[in-house]
Design an enzyme around this catalytic site. Structure first.
Site, PDB file in Angstrom:
ATOM      1  N   GLY A  45      -0.483   0.529  -2.766  1.00 46.72           N
ATOM      2  CA  GLY A  45      -1.274  -0.473  -3.001  1.00 46.72           C
ATOM      3  C   GLY A  45      -0.212  -1.727  -3.200  1.00 46.72           C
ATOM      4  O   GLY A  45       0.703  -1.747  -2.463  1.00 46.72           O
ATOM      5  N   GLU A  46      -0.665  -2.343  -4.304  1.00 46.25           N
ATOM      6  CA  GLU A  46       0.371  -3.262  -4.744  1.00 46.25           C
ATOM      7  C   GLU A  46       0.657  -3.023  -6.302  1.00 46.25           C
ATOM      8  O   GLU A  46      -0.454  -3.186  -7.099  1.00 46.25           O
ATOM      9  CB  GLU A  46      -0.225  -4.687  -4.541  1.00 46.25           C
ATOM     10  CG  GLU A  46       0.912  -5.757  -4.633  1.00 46.25           C
ATOM     11  CD  GLU A  46       1.977  -5.435  -3.747  1.00 46.25           C
ATOM     12  OE1 GLU A  46       1.990  -5.587  -2.499  1.00 46.25           O
ATOM     13  OE2 GLU A  46       3.362  -5.809  -4.520  1.00 46.25           O
ATOM     14  N   SER A  47       1.892  -2.819  -6.776  1.00 48.53           N
ATOM     15  CA  SER A  47       2.035  -2.314  -8.170  1.00 48.53           C
ATOM     16  C   SER A  47       1.881  -3.340  -9.201  1.00 48.53           C
ATOM     17  O   SER A  47       1.702  -3.100 -10.541  1.00 48.53           O
ATOM     18  CB  SER A  47       3.550  -1.864  -8.332  1.00 48.53           C
ATOM     19  OG  SER A  47       4.383  -2.640  -7.746  1.00 48.53           O
ATOM     20  N   CYS A  76       3.978   5.669  -2.810  1.00 50.70           N
ATOM     21  CA  CYS A  76       4.307   4.125  -2.605  1.00 50.70           C
ATOM     22  C   CYS A  76       4.307   3.551  -4.012  1.00 50.70           C
ATOM     23  O   CYS A  76       4.883   3.765  -5.058  1.00 50.70           O
ATOM     24  CB  CYS A  76       3.781   3.565  -1.417  1.00 50.70           C
ATOM     25  SG  CYS A  76       4.683   2.089  -0.898  1.00 50.70           S
ATOM     26  N   ARG A 106      11.751  -2.225  -5.728  1.00 46.65           N
ATOM     27  CA  ARG A 106      10.659  -2.617  -5.018  1.00 46.65           C
ATOM     28  C   ARG A 106      10.984  -3.210  -3.861  1.00 46.65           C
ATOM     29  O   ARG A 106      12.154  -3.899  -3.492  1.00 46.65           O
ATOM     30  CB  ARG A 106       9.685  -3.223  -5.686  1.00 46.65           C
ATOM     31  CG  ARG A 106       9.063  -2.755  -6.795  1.00 46.65           C
ATOM     32  CD  ARG A 106       8.073  -3.641  -7.384  1.00 46.65           C
ATOM     33  NE  ARG A 106       7.205  -4.183  -6.747  1.00 46.65           N
ATOM     34  CZ  ARG A 106       6.375  -5.240  -6.948  1.00 46.65           C
ATOM     35  NH1 ARG A 106       7.098  -6.118  -7.771  1.00 46.65           N
ATOM     36  NH2 ARG A 106       5.615  -5.740  -6.240  1.00 46.65           N
ATOM     37  N   ILE A 135       5.549   1.590   4.083  1.00 44.44           N
ATOM     38  CA  ILE A 135       4.909   0.252   4.158  1.00 44.44           C
ATOM     39  C   ILE A 135       5.389  -0.362   2.893  1.00 44.44           C
ATOM     40  O   ILE A 135       5.089  -0.009   1.858  1.00 44.44           O
ATOM     41  CB  ILE A 135       3.393   0.501   4.181  1.00 44.44           C
ATOM     42  CG1 ILE A 135       2.831   1.039   5.259  1.00 44.44           C
ATOM     43  CG2 ILE A 135       2.715  -1.314   4.146  1.00 44.44           C
ATOM     44  CD1 ILE A 135       1.342   1.388   5.250  1.00 44.44           C
ATOM     45  N   ARG A 136       6.549  -1.317   3.031  1.00 40.85           N
ATOM     46  CA  ARG A 136       7.025  -2.150   1.838  1.00 40.85           C
ATOM     47  C   ARG A 136       7.246  -1.266   0.788  1.00 40.85           C
ATOM     48  O   ARG A 136       6.985  -1.415  -0.267  1.00 40.85           O
ATOM     49  CB  ARG A 136       6.144  -3.373   1.589  1.00 40.85           C
ATOM     50  CG  ARG A 136       5.851  -4.280   2.453  1.00 40.85           C
ATOM     51  CD  ARG A 136       5.160  -5.660   2.126  1.00 40.85           C
ATOM     52  NE  ARG A 136       3.847  -5.108   1.910  1.00 40.85           N
ATOM     53  CZ  ARG A 136       3.296  -5.073   0.519  1.00 40.85           C
ATOM     54  NH1 ARG A 136       4.198  -5.479  -0.203  1.00 40.85           N
ATOM     55  NH2 ARG A 136       2.020  -4.670   0.354  1.00 40.85           N
ATOM     56  N   HIS A 171       3.395   7.277   2.652  1.00 42.38           N
ATOM     57  CA  HIS A 171       2.018   7.207   2.487  1.00 42.38           C
ATOM     58  C   HIS A 171       1.535   8.447   3.579  1.00 42.38           C
ATOM     59  O   HIS A 171       1.227   8.320   4.583  1.00 42.38           O
ATOM     60  CB  HIS A 171       1.424   6.352   3.500  1.00 42.38           C
ATOM     61  CG  HIS A 171       1.271   4.754   2.469  1.00 42.38           C
ATOM     62  ND1 HIS A 171       0.441   4.492   1.403  1.00 42.38           N
ATOM     63  CD2 HIS A 171       2.314   3.917   2.163  1.00 42.38           C
ATOM     64  CE1 HIS A 171       0.705   3.265   0.880  1.00 42.38           C
ATOM     65  NE2 HIS A 171       2.056   3.030   1.385  1.00 42.38           N
ATOM     66  N   GLU A 173      -1.054  10.362   3.085  1.00 38.71           N
ATOM     67  CA  GLU A 173      -2.597  10.091   3.315  1.00 38.71           C
ATOM     68  C   GLU A 173      -2.755   9.303   4.982  1.00 38.71           C
ATOM     69  O   GLU A 173      -3.991   9.400   5.483  1.00 38.71           O
ATOM     70  CB  GLU A 173      -3.512   9.381   2.276  1.00 38.71           C
ATOM     71  CG  GLU A 173      -3.205   7.762   2.350  1.00 38.71           C
ATOM     72  CD  GLU A 173      -1.861   7.198   1.802  1.00 38.71           C
ATOM     73  OE1 GLU A 173      -1.003   8.299   1.749  1.00 38.71           O
ATOM     74  OE2 GLU A 173      -1.782   6.141   1.520  1.00 38.71           O
TER      75      GLU A 173
HETATM   76  N1  GLN Z   1       5.619  -3.277  -2.161  1.00 38.57           N
HETATM   77  C1  GLN Z   1       4.379  -2.658  -2.901  1.00 38.57           C
HETATM   78  C2  GLN Z   1       4.845  -2.659  -4.373  1.00 38.57           C
HETATM   79  O1  GLN Z   1       5.489  -3.155  -4.560  1.00 38.57           O
HETATM   80  C3  GLN Z   1       3.989  -1.098  -2.713  1.00 38.57           C
HETATM   81  C4  GLN Z   1       3.545  -1.038  -1.062  1.00 38.57           C
HETATM   82  C5  GLN Z   1       2.619   0.123  -1.045  1.00 38.57           C
HETATM   83  O2  GLN Z   1       2.291   0.617  -1.839  1.00 38.57           O
HETATM   84  N2  GLN Z   1       2.428   0.492   0.294  1.00 38.57           N
HETATM   85  O3  GLN Z   1       3.945  -2.303  -5.203  1.00 38.57           O
END
Ligand code: GLN
Length: 192
Positions: A45-47, A76, A106, A135-136, A171, A173
């Protein structure tokens, strides 16, 4: 019972993979949900958001205490949350849980390559030809002594394991591949 932290991210995807291998799971949003579980998945997700929500739901302390006894798998952003703030890895806006002995950077795969898929072989984990989706994703920076196993893609560590926990920068999943879930759940510490 396996818990899936369900504050943000694609937690339902993790659950559907667990369903395909017949493993019961619950979504974890509160301390009392967490208390029903004996293993936990922290999704991507987004940390920064995940950090805020962990504070808001008063889950930081319970998660750290849980991690002393039970296993956590982080993918991730989940990997980012499990990492530690040492070396030059202070993460602006992210309140790392400092559970595993490695640090990350990150969004470190280059700005133009926001996401990619790659077949990787995690020999150390007995897994070949895994379609890893980044993904990022974070990059692992330093690896401390408590890490017992590391898997690589192109010389970059992408999965790290210690005696209790497992963290990966991609990921699993998203590709409906249950092998890493089985690996995680088959570790001898897991009790139902
Ligand atoms: N770039 C996101 C972060 O810094 C992580 C991306 C992801 O979980 N797919 O949290």
């Amino acid at each position: 019972m396996v818990g899936i932290l369900a504050l943000q991210g694609d937690f339902y995807k993790h659950r559907s993979i667990l369903n395909t291998i017949g493993v019961e799971s619950i979504y974890v949003k509160t301390k009392s949900d967490l208390e029903k579980t004996r293993a936990l998945i922290i999704p991507g997700g987004e940390s920064t958001t995940l950090s805020k929500l962990i504070e808001r739901f008063s889950l930081r302390e319970p998660l750290v205490r849980f991690s002393e006894k039970y296993s956590i798998m982080g993918t991730c952003a989940g990997m980012i949350m499990l990492s530690s703030s040492y070396g030059n890895s202070v993460q602006k806006g992210v309140n790392l849980l400092n559970i595993m002995d490695f640090s990350i950077v990150r969004n470190a795969w280059g700005s133009q390559i926001d996401s990619f898929e790659q077949k990787i072989s995690l020999k150390e984990f007995g897994i070949n030809e895994l379609n890893a989706i980044f993904i990022r994703a974070p990059k692992v920076n330093e690896i401390g002594k408590k890490i017992v196993k590391v898997g690589y893609f192109d010389k970059n560590p992408v999965i790290v394991e210690d005696n209790l926990h497992l963290a990966m920068s991609f990921h699993p999943e998203l590709d409906n591949d249950s092998r890493l879930y089985k690996y995680f759940l088959n570790k001898n510490y897991y009790e139902t």
